[in-house]
Motif scaffolding. Structure first.
Motif, PDB file in Angstrom:
ATOM      1  N   MET A  84       0.857  -0.695   0.001  1.00 44.89           N
ATOM      2  CA  MET A  84      -0.037   0.203   0.039  1.00 44.89           C
ATOM      3  C   MET A  84       0.783   1.316  -0.179  1.00 44.89           C
ATOM      4  O   MET A  84       0.507   2.383  -0.645  1.00 44.89           O
ATOM      5  N   LEU A  85       1.910   1.097   0.120  1.00 48.00           N
ATOM      6  CA  LEU A  85       2.759   1.919   0.001  1.00 48.00           C
ATOM      7  C   LEU A  85       3.506   2.463  -0.917  1.00 48.00           C
ATOM      8  O   LEU A  85       3.093   4.499  -1.636  1.00 48.00           O
ATOM      9  N   ILE A 120       7.809  -8.530   0.271  1.00 46.25           N
ATOM     10  CA  ILE A 120       6.477  -8.977   0.097  1.00 46.25           C
ATOM     11  C   ILE A 120       7.033 -10.697  -1.545  1.00 46.25           C
ATOM     12  O   ILE A 120       7.951 -10.237  -1.500  1.00 46.25           O
ATOM     13  N   GLU A 121       5.922 -10.722  -1.570  1.00 42.72           N
ATOM     14  CA  GLU A 121       5.888 -11.418  -2.615  1.00 42.72           C
ATOM     15  C   GLU A 121       6.579 -11.210  -3.542  1.00 42.72           C
ATOM     16  O   GLU A 121       5.703 -10.031  -4.523  1.00 42.72           O
ATOM     17  N   THR A 122       6.195 -11.957  -4.900  1.00 46.06           N
ATOM     18  CA  THR A 122       6.797 -11.839  -6.490  1.00 46.06           C
ATOM     19  C   THR A 122       5.529 -11.085  -7.205  1.00 46.06           C
ATOM     20  O   THR A 122       5.210 -10.873  -7.483  1.00 46.06           O
ATOM     21  N   GLY A 123       4.686 -12.328  -6.638  1.00 50.15           N
ATOM     22  CA  GLY A 123       2.861 -12.686  -7.539  1.00 50.15           C
ATOM     23  C   GLY A 123       2.578 -11.409  -7.078  1.00 50.15           C
ATOM     24  O   GLY A 123       1.692  -9.902  -7.897  1.00 50.15           O
ATOM     25  N   GLY A 154       9.022   6.604  -8.219  1.00 51.57           N
ATOM     26  CA  GLY A 154       9.154   5.421  -7.023  1.00 51.57           C
ATOM     27  C   GLY A 154       7.755   4.764  -7.080  1.00 51.57           C
ATOM     28  O   GLY A 154       7.573   4.158  -6.095  1.00 51.57           O
ATOM     29  N   SER A 155       6.622   5.009  -7.583  1.00 52.91           N
ATOM     30  CA  SER A 155       5.826   3.859  -8.190  1.00 52.91           C
ATOM     31  C   SER A 155       5.805   2.749  -8.105  1.00 52.91           C
ATOM     32  O   SER A 155       5.310   1.762  -8.130  1.00 52.91           O
ATOM     33  N   LEU A 156       7.332   2.776  -9.346  1.00 54.77           N
ATOM     34  CA  LEU A 156       7.524   1.625  -9.754  1.00 54.77           C
ATOM     35  C   LEU A 156       8.357   1.317  -8.590  1.00 54.77           C
ATOM     36  O   LEU A 156       8.608   0.261  -8.692  1.00 54.77           O
ATOM     37  N   ALA A 157       9.761   1.761  -8.419  1.00 56.43           N
ATOM     38  CA  ALA A 157      10.672   1.394  -7.672  1.00 56.43           C
ATOM     39  C   ALA A 157      10.139   1.432  -6.268  1.00 56.43           C
ATOM     40  O   ALA A 157      10.652  -0.289  -5.010  1.00 56.43           O
ATOM     41  N   ILE A 158       9.065   1.459  -5.544  1.00 52.91           N
ATOM     42  CA  ILE A 158       8.098   0.941  -3.992  1.00 52.91           C
ATOM     43  C   ILE A 158       8.233  -1.311  -4.038  1.00 52.91           C
ATOM     44  O   ILE A 158       8.766  -1.844  -3.651  1.00 52.91           O
ATOM     45  N   PRO A 159       7.846  -1.467  -5.207  1.00 57.33           N
ATOM     46  CA  PRO A 159       7.922  -2.416  -4.998  1.00 57.33           C
ATOM     47  C   PRO A 159       8.756  -3.579  -5.248  1.00 57.33           C
ATOM     48  O   PRO A 159       8.890  -3.958  -4.704  1.00 57.33           O
ATOM     49  N   ILE A 160       9.371  -2.733  -6.107  1.00 56.30           N
ATOM     50  CA  ILE A 160      10.613  -3.695  -6.616  1.00 56.30           C
ATOM     51  C   ILE A 160      12.084  -3.431  -4.816  1.00 56.30           C
ATOM     52  O   ILE A 160      12.868  -4.501  -5.282  1.00 56.30           O
ATOM     53  N   ILE A 161      11.956  -2.941  -3.849  1.00 58.14           N
ATOM     54  CA  ILE A 161      12.408  -2.575  -3.097  1.00 58.14           C
ATOM     55  C   ILE A 161      12.485  -3.506  -2.132  1.00 58.14           C
ATOM     56  O   ILE A 161      12.950  -3.956  -1.832  1.00 58.14           O
ATOM     57  N   LEU A 162      10.470  -3.310  -1.971  1.00 61.31           N
ATOM     58  CA  LEU A 162       9.960  -4.403  -1.450  1.00 61.31           C
ATOM     59  C   LEU A 162       9.782  -5.378  -1.154  1.00 61.31           C
ATOM     60  O   LEU A 162      10.411  -6.195  -0.333  1.00 61.31           O
TER      61      LEU A 162
END
Length: 113
Positions: A22-23, A82-85, A68-76
């Motif tokens: 949700m970040l 978080i899981e890959t899914g 940042g919207s793309l980077a946050i899931p990649i960093i997490l």
């Protein structure tokens, strides 16, 4: 389209039982702010070559929040929070959000409305 993007954000969190993705949704709030504050509510300034201190700052902030919207899931995902899914669902949500922004931009350029 925006609602389906938010739904995917919530599903990425709910399916995997982890609310860290949700970040990225916070960044969805930040993306239109430079347009509203510095661009007068229009997306026209994003494609213009005219510059100036505030216009250049708005372009920079829009780009930074988009990255940042793309980077946050990649960093997490890299931090194994978080899981890959969930990351892939986040990317799908981001793609739908960008399509929504592009449709809004295209509609705002048409003077026929």
């Amino acid at each position: 389209m925006f609602s389906s993007s938010i739904l995917l954000q919530i599903l990425a969190c709910a399916i995997y039982g982890n609310w860290w993705p949700m970040l990225s949704a916070l960044m969805y709030v930040v993306v239109p702010m430079p347009c509203m504050f510095f661009g007068g509510g229009s997306t026209q300034f994003l494609i213009s070559r005219d510059g100036g201190g505030w216009i250049d700052a708005a372009k920079f902030l829009t780009g930074a929040s988009t990255v940042g919207s793309l980077a946050i899931p990649i960093i997490l995902r890299h931090a194994q929070m978080i899981e890959t899914g969930a990351m892939l669902i986040e990317f799908t949500s981001f793609f739908i959000f960008i399509c929504t922004v592009m449709c809004f931009h295209r509609a705002s350029l048409d003077d026929d409305w």
